[in-house]
Scaffold this active site. Structure first.
Site, PDB file in Angstrom:
ATOM      1  N   ASP A 186      -0.944  -0.728   6.493  1.00 47.63           N
ATOM      2  CA  ASP A 186      -0.726  -0.182   7.893  1.00 47.63           C
ATOM      3  C   ASP A 186      -2.391   0.275   8.216  1.00 47.63           C
ATOM      4  OD1 ASP A 186      -1.075   2.232   6.222  1.00 47.63           O
ATOM      5  OD2 ASP A 186      -0.248   3.460   8.070  1.00 47.63           O
ATOM      6  N   ASP A 232      -6.676  -1.158   4.743  1.00 47.93           N
ATOM      7  CA  ASP A 232      -5.812  -2.557   4.316  1.00 47.93           C
ATOM      8  C   ASP A 232      -6.326  -3.897   5.006  1.00 47.93           C
ATOM      9  OD1 ASP A 232      -4.639  -0.614   2.836  1.00 47.93           O
ATOM     10  OD2 ASP A 232      -3.104  -0.064   4.633  1.00 47.93           O
ATOM     11  N   ASP A 273       0.695  -1.212  -0.062  1.00 51.08           N
ATOM     12  CA  ASP A 273       0.031   0.026  -0.071  1.00 51.08           C
ATOM     13  C   ASP A 273       0.826   1.244   0.002  1.00 51.08           C
ATOM     14  OD1 ASP A 273      -2.688   1.397   0.388  1.00 51.08           O
ATOM     15  OD2 ASP A 273      -1.864   1.884   2.108  1.00 51.08           O
TER      16      ASP A 273
END
Length: 304
Positions: free
Chosen positions: A196, A200, A1
């Site tokens: 994080d 996600d 990400d």
């Protein structure tokens, strides 16, 4: 990400063309927002000594300065000191039939080209300026990505942001692909996910291997297979090293067990192996597997 993983996730104000009074009113509104961009703007509220004030601090304004407050998916609005204020995307201004001058539109477009987040600020029917907010890259992001790529893995960057915000990653030689505008459920198609944030979590749970950074949310850590407590992106490489070492150790233990049984069972069947010795040897074999499993998976050089 991308956000919070390859970047610090800490949005800060890069620049603004607003006057002090309008900047303060925008910050007062954003102090009521929970969005990372809004929180960055909230810290820019001017104070008498020329600095700025943290949202929620004792220096916050009296409640009667903000008469009303509304939050939208693309910004906030309210009445501050008698002025109607909008802070957000130009679409929010158009939804309220406010005027967005061409110079504001041009500056927003230019800021987006650099991967930053421009936020328009207006007063009483007209957009008057722009606050440019940016997310800082982690110091070791490029070395980590290059190391993972050199290890023979495809590196894909995922982000819910605009494609222009991810352009700098697309230009990196070690990044195989970049997907922008990806919703949380879209990230669940990954094989190994590193993230994080709360959004996600579905991808971290669905991936074959989910790796959460320690500085992220508790939901991300709970959903992941591995949580990096030191919040160091470089530790992602160590996770892969641990996975490989564990795989080798398991295969070694299985090979030892099969070899032992392949030799001991036929000898026992034909009567060449004393039952007492066979029992002791079995215990010794199990002890050897346990001792082998307790050895450190990585040497000091591997973890350096």
């Amino acid at each position: 990400d991308k956000t919070g993983t390859l970047t610090t996730g800490e949005m800060t104000v890069i620049e603004t063309d607003l006057g002090t009074a309008l900047l303060e009113k925008a910050a007062l509104l954003e102090q009521r927002s929970s969005h990372p961009v809004g929180e960055a703007i909230a810290t820019e509220r001017p104070v008498p000594d020329g600095g700025s004030v943290e949202s929620g601090s004792d220096a916050d304004s009296p409640a009667d300065r903000v008469v009303s407050f509304d939050s939208y998916r693309n910004g906030v609005s309210g009445i501050v000191d008698g002025d109607e204020i909008i802070v957000g995307h130009p679409d929010l201004f158009r939804d309220h039939d406010w005027d967005v001058p061409a110079n504001i539109t041009d500056r927003i477009a230019n800021s987006r080209e650099t991967g930053r987040v421009p936020v328009a600020v207006g007063r009483n029917g007209t957009a008057e300026g722009v606050i440019v907010v940016g997310d800082k890259l982690r110091e070791n992001w490029d070395e980590t990505v290059a190391s993972i790529s050199d290890d023979g893995k495809d590196v894909v960057v995922l982000t819910g942001d605009d494609a222009r915000a991810a352009q700098q990653f697309r230009d990196h030689a070690a990044v195989d692909d970049v997907f922008a505008g990806v919703p949380p459920e879209g990230k669940a198609e990954t094989t190994v996910m590193v993230g994080d944030g709360t959004n996600d979590a579905p991808a971290l749970a669905a991936a074959d291997l989910g790796i959460a950074l320690g500085g992220g949310t508790a939901m991300a850590a709970d959903a992941a297979d591995v949580a990096l407590v030191d919040d160091d992106l470089a530790s992602v490489g160590t996770v892969f090293e641990l996975a490989r070492a564990t795989n080798r150790r398991v295969k070694g233990n299985i090979a030892w067990a099969f070899c032992y049984n392949a030799i001991a069972i036929p000898l026992a069947v034909i009567g060449l192996l004393n039952p007492l010795f066979a029992a002791l040897a079995m215990g010794g074999s199990s002890l050897l597997v346990v001792v082998n499993s307790t050895r450190p998976l990585l040497s000091d050089e591997d973890t350096a």
